[in-house]
Design a protein around this motif. Sequence first.
Motif, PDB file in Angstrom:
ATOM      1  N   LYS A  83       0.971  -1.020   0.131  1.00 50.00           N
ATOM      2  CA  LYS A  83      -0.055   0.095  -0.086  1.00 50.00           C
ATOM      3  C   LYS A  83       1.089   1.257   0.031  1.00 50.00           C
ATOM      4  N   LEU A  84       0.932   1.988  -0.931  1.00 53.26           N
ATOM      5  CA  LEU A  84       1.773   3.052  -1.116  1.00 53.26           C
ATOM      6  C   LEU A  84       0.995   4.472  -1.062  1.00 53.26           C
ATOM      7  N   PRO A  85       1.873   5.519  -0.330  1.00 49.72           N
ATOM      8  CA  PRO A  85       1.191   6.820  -0.310  1.00 49.72           C
ATOM      9  C   PRO A  85       0.494   7.397  -1.534  1.00 49.72           C
ATOM     10  N   LEU A  86      -0.396   7.796  -1.653  1.00 55.76           N
ATOM     11  CA  LEU A  86      -1.285   8.277  -2.911  1.00 55.76           C
ATOM     12  C   LEU A  86      -0.263   9.394  -3.400  1.00 55.76           C
ATOM     13  N   GLU A  87       0.288  10.254  -2.716  1.00 55.67           N
ATOM     14  CA  GLU A  87       1.026  11.354  -3.022  1.00 55.67           C
ATOM     15  C   GLU A  87       2.233  10.891  -3.761  1.00 55.67           C
ATOM     16  N   PHE A  88       2.886   9.942  -3.448  1.00 55.98           N
ATOM     17  CA  PHE A  88       3.925   9.206  -4.075  1.00 55.98           C
ATOM     18  C   PHE A  88       3.532   8.823  -5.344  1.00 55.98           C
ATOM     19  N   VAL A  89       2.378   8.150  -5.558  1.00 54.51           N
ATOM     20  CA  VAL A  89       1.919   7.429  -6.659  1.00 54.51           C
ATOM     21  C   VAL A  89       1.692   8.448  -7.645  1.00 54.51           C
ATOM     22  N   ARG A  90       1.077   9.602  -7.293  1.00 53.27           N
ATOM     23  CA  ARG A  90       0.623  10.497  -8.380  1.00 53.27           C
ATOM     24  C   ARG A  90       1.868  11.319  -8.841  1.00 53.27           C
ATOM     25  N   GLN A  91       2.877  11.785  -7.962  1.00 50.34           N
ATOM     26  CA  GLN A  91       4.055  12.285  -8.481  1.00 50.34           C
ATOM     27  C   GLN A  91       4.938  11.274  -9.277  1.00 50.34           C
ATOM     28  N   LEU A  92       4.905   9.825  -9.064  1.00 46.04           N
ATOM     29  CA  LEU A  92       5.402   8.854  -9.599  1.00 46.04           C
ATOM     30  C   LEU A  92       4.760   8.879 -11.382  1.00 46.04           C
ATOM     31  N   SER A  93       3.395   9.067 -11.259  1.00 51.09           N
ATOM     32  CA  SER A  93       2.672   8.827 -12.752  1.00 51.09           C
ATOM     33  C   SER A  93       3.228   9.975 -13.452  1.00 51.09           C
ATOM     34  N   ILE A  94       3.308  11.346 -12.852  1.00 53.15           N
ATOM     35  CA  ILE A  94       3.547  12.369 -13.684  1.00 53.15           C
ATOM     36  C   ILE A  94       5.189  12.101 -14.067  1.00 53.15           C
ATOM     37  N   LYS A  95       5.941  11.635 -13.147  1.00 54.14           N
ATOM     38  CA  LYS A  95       7.440  11.394 -13.716  1.00 54.14           C
ATOM     39  C   LYS A  95       7.542  10.384 -14.883  1.00 54.14           C
ATOM     40  N   VAL A  96       7.003   9.514 -14.869  1.00 56.99           N
ATOM     41  CA  VAL A  96       7.228   8.396 -15.874  1.00 56.99           C
ATOM     42  C   VAL A  96       6.404   8.661 -17.128  1.00 56.99           C
ATOM     43  N   GLN A  97       5.486   9.460 -17.000  1.00 53.76           N
ATOM     44  CA  GLN A  97       4.350   9.869 -18.331  1.00 53.76           C
ATOM     45  C   GLN A  97       5.292   9.848 -19.560  1.00 53.76           C
ATOM     46  N   HIS A  98       6.087  10.870 -19.552  1.00 51.64           N
ATOM     47  CA  HIS A  98       6.854  11.204 -20.695  1.00 51.64           C
ATOM     48  C   HIS A  98       7.925   9.967 -20.967  1.00 51.64           C
ATOM     49  N   GLN A  99       7.997   8.967 -20.673  1.00 50.07           N
ATOM     50  CA  GLN A  99       8.945   8.014 -21.172  1.00 50.07           C
ATOM     51  C   GLN A  99       8.137   6.720 -21.561  1.00 50.07           C
ATOM     52  N   ARG A 100       6.847   6.827 -21.261  1.00 55.44           N
ATOM     53  CA  ARG A 100       6.032   5.786 -21.714  1.00 55.44           C
ATOM     54  C   ARG A 100       5.814   6.037 -23.270  1.00 55.44           C
ATOM     55  N   PRO A 101       5.997   4.520 -23.977  1.00 56.27           N
ATOM     56  CA  PRO A 101       5.663   4.514 -25.479  1.00 56.27           C
ATOM     57  C   PRO A 101       4.503   5.074 -25.668  1.00 56.27           C
TER      58      PRO A 101
END
Length: 474
Positions: A83-101
């Motif tokens: 179970k991860l902190p929601l803020e962490f998951v949100r930041q992570l999703s922003i961070k990885v977005q531009h690397q996704r194909p």
Amino acid sequence: MELDKMDENDWKYHGEGNKSLVVSHVQFSRVLRLLKYPAEDSENPPQTAEQAFRQIQNIVDFSSNVMSSLLGEKFIHSGEVVKLPLEFVRQLSIKVQHQRPAWRCDKVMDIYSGCALCLPNLTSPALHQPTHTPPLCIEIKPKCGFLPSSKHVSKDIKTKVCRFCMHQHYKVANGKWKRRSLYCPLDLFSGNRQRMHFAIRHLIEEPQNNFKIFKGGQCIYSSKEGSDDSLDLNSLLHHLRPYFMYGNNRINSHMTGKAVLNDFIQVLVNALLSGGGGDGGVVMDRQGEGRSFCEASHFNRERIRHGSQGLPSDSVLFRILQTQMLDTLDIEGLHPLYRRVEQHLQDFPKERTRLQIDGPYNEAFLEKLQKCPTEDDGSVEYAVAKVHQYRVAMTAKDCSIMVALVPSTEEEEDDEGLPSQRRHRDFLSSRPPAFSYSVSILDLDPKPFDSIPRQLRLDQRIVSCYLRTGGSLP
Ligand code: ATP
Ligand code: MG
Ligand code: ZN
Ligand code: MG
């Protein structure tokens, strides 16, 4: 890893499939596998946090209680739900977005549940003491390795051309891929080294989503769908060359690309035929090879110089193939049994739990599918057991193999503690470099009960497309 002190800067984009997105830790050998869902639903998650937790727990249970017993524990790492902190998951999703194909962005990462699967990072294994040369990891999604022999198969072509080869025509006809892959799973699963070599060569040529190479945890070779640049084989050779230089090649760095690739494939074939680390009493599956030859494969049967020994019974390929073969009826024979179960559940909805349709995936579930009677006695129990078997086979047709190759250090190569002069000579010897390898299986999610009608429709579409266009495509 302290779950309350998660920092998105410690994690980076690692890869993704159709159902999940994976990030890896920059320092520790760990990954987080997060669920994805269709972008249309991005404002409106399709399930609650509790349901997401249950889904991931089901994945862990299915892997550790069901698939691991069928495939062999030594290959499986089931991981744990976190179970991860929601803020962490949100930041992570922003961070990885531009690397996704771009072609994967029809789905978004789940940022609402905070649930993820935590697994060892199989692309940066801590096999031995850290060497100077980073490990090479090869991921293969082998797909179905046999031809159906069920009496329920209605189209003769299905007993001659394998599903993967037919599906390739369908995917090219529908624009999913630009070029057809000439990889045929029946060659890979044959146990014949020449056929396996041929199969892997075609995986390298047209990797699609069936082949990736990682070096030191970074993906260095995979398909670039959507973009037109042809795969950079030269860049791959540049990465591989240092691993395969030996003897005279090491001195004058004179080794053709072809020779490098041949050595690489040979090491990979060895790893796939090995017992995945430990050795034991090995029995060969001798009938294996004759059973399966796909008419669409470009491998020339007349080229076979050595008869095959078949797959060693402790090899990863053998275990995967055996599990895939729990699909004994083919989707055409299975579908009526699915309907029997469905009808029963409409009449008695509470039976869903007793029959473990959506889990729990525990020992009782495994027992249901292993104790299935050989003949159909018309019962719902028989139908459920066959449906469970089919779903397990589907998972085995969709999993990936990860082979980690760690170059042996020169010290390890002559561990008798010989004088350095001798060691030096060995270093320049003409024998190919040694690797230690470990083999794992990943992506062992249970396939939902209601995906079965879709499977039947897809099967019909693939077969009719092949019969219309088969063999006439470039
Ligand atoms: P598919 O579309 O094949 O069903 P998926 O969405 O179920 O894929 P996975 O295959 O589990 O997702 O993961 C996506 C990718 O992430 C894998 O192909 C692999 O490259 C990487 N990956 C997954 N698990 C691990 C792991 N434990 N260690 C290293 N890499 C991993
Ligand atoms: Mg996958
Ligand atoms: Zn084939
Ligand atoms: Mg999957």
